[in-house]
Design a protein around this motif. Structure first.
Motif, PDB file in Angstrom:
ATOM      1  N   CYS A 166      -6.304  52.863  64.814  1.00 22.16           N
ATOM      2  CA  CYS A 166      -4.983  52.161  65.023  1.00 22.16           C
ATOM      3  C   CYS A 166      -4.579  51.223  63.987  1.00 22.16           C
ATOM      4  O   CYS A 166      -5.530  50.879  63.162  1.00 22.16           O
ATOM      5  N   LEU A 167      -3.653  50.715  63.984  1.00 20.26           N
ATOM      6  CA  LEU A 167      -3.033  49.819  62.984  1.00 20.26           C
ATOM      7  C   LEU A 167      -3.934  48.267  62.891  1.00 20.26           C
ATOM      8  O   LEU A 167      -4.303  47.833  61.816  1.00 20.26           O
ATOM      9  N   CYS A 168      -4.391  47.836  64.187  1.00 20.95           N
ATOM     10  CA  CYS A 168      -4.953  46.638  64.235  1.00 20.95           C
ATOM     11  C   CYS A 168      -6.593  46.564  64.005  1.00 20.95           C
ATOM     12  O   CYS A 168      -7.307  45.911  63.812  1.00 20.95           O
ATOM     13  N   GLY A 169      -6.835  47.868  64.269  1.00 11.81           N
ATOM     14  CA  GLY A 169      -8.548  48.200  64.093  1.00 11.81           C
ATOM     15  C   GLY A 169      -9.190  48.178  65.239  1.00 11.81           C
ATOM     16  O   GLY A 169     -10.547  48.194  65.414  1.00 11.81           O
ATOM     17  N   ALA A 170      -8.576  47.868  66.335  1.00 13.13           N
ATOM     18  CA  ALA A 170      -9.242  47.653  67.749  1.00 13.13           C
ATOM     19  C   ALA A 170     -10.120  48.862  68.103  1.00 13.13           C
ATOM     20  O   ALA A 170     -10.822  49.161  68.982  1.00 13.13           O
TER      21      ALA A 170
ATOM     22  N   ASN B 183      -3.037  46.819  71.968  1.00 18.65           N
ATOM     23  CA  ASN B 183      -2.829  45.681  71.348  1.00 18.65           C
ATOM     24  C   ASN B 183      -1.885  45.767  70.408  1.00 18.65           C
ATOM     25  O   ASN B 183      -0.988  44.893  70.145  1.00 18.65           O
ATOM     26  N   CYS B 184      -1.969  46.828  69.542  1.00 13.54           N
ATOM     27  CA  CYS B 184      -1.091  47.003  68.458  1.00 13.54           C
ATOM     28  C   CYS B 184       0.102  48.183  68.679  1.00 13.54           C
ATOM     29  O   CYS B 184       1.092  47.917  67.870  1.00 13.54           O
TER      30      CYS B 184
ATOM     31  N   CYS C 134      -2.785  52.323  71.174  1.00 10.71           N
ATOM     32  CA  CYS C 134      -3.462  51.157  71.476  1.00 10.71           C
ATOM     33  C   CYS C 134      -2.650  50.101  72.200  1.00 10.71           C
ATOM     34  O   CYS C 134      -1.641  49.731  71.685  1.00 10.71           O
TER      35      CYS C 134
END
Ligand SMILES: [Zn+2]
Ligand SMILES: [Zn+2]
Length: 181
Positions: free
Chosen positions: A11-15, A77-78, A75
């Motif tokens: 994902c974009l945030c890397g989580a 988060n993001c 995700c």
């Protein structure tokens, strides 16, 4: 020549990070109204993998049940959309743009690595013209009549796929649920 395995992405945030141990078997542009909403674009681009070959290696995908027979993973988060999957189908459709190397898997008529096509073109945004030479399939060519009706949850009152098409269901009858793809 198949690009190196495993195929990785996230994902974009890397989580969330994932990998696929086997190459995809197909690529799809889906123009259904649900994919337009879910991806915030004119269409979804995705690669089909065997469920058994796909796994997250970091973080947890959150799933939103978008219809009674499918869900969409993202995700928390993001917000990046990552995975689409049907209940009881041994494949997952992974957002092409979430791959680390989306350019390894061209969705072109010349692609030799798998089946590539446009689906649900009846709900394509009219001013967007498809000019890539790929197959274009409407929903009705991919699903049984009953499945098409079931997608919009109107099977009790709809008498034909035409009814389903013309009914402005908010989470519409536009997705190829239960396809043979
Ligand atoms: Zn994220
Ligand atoms: Zn779709």
């Amino acid at each position: 020549m198949i690009p190196a395995l495993p195929i990785t992405g996230g994902c974009l945030c890397g989580a969330i990070r994932y990998q696929a141990a086997e190459p995809p078997s197909g690529g799809y542009f889906c123009h259904c109204t649900m994919c337009q909403k879910s991806y915030g674009g004119l269409f979804m681009t995705s690669l089909k993998f065997a469920s058994t070959a796909f796994a997250t290696v970091r973080g947890d995908v959150t799933y939103y049940r978008s219809s009674r027979i499918a869900e969409r993973g993202f995700c928390i988060n993001c917000g990046s959309p990552l995975v689409f999957r049907y209940d009881n189908v041994e494949n997952v459709w992974v957002s092409l743009g979430s791959l680390d190397r989306p350019f390894d898997w061209p969705l072109t008529a010349e692609a030799a690595w798998g089946e590539v096509k446009h689906v649900c073109i009846e709900s394509k945004v009219p001013w967007y013209s498809i000019a890539d030479g790929l197959d274009q399939r409407p929903l009705e060519q991919m699903v049984s009549r009953n499945a098409a009706l079931g997608v919009c949850g109107r099977s009790a009152i709809s008498s034909s796929p035409e009814d389903a098409r013309s009914t402005a269901a908010p989470f519409g009858a536009r997705h190829p649920e239960r396809t043979s793809r």
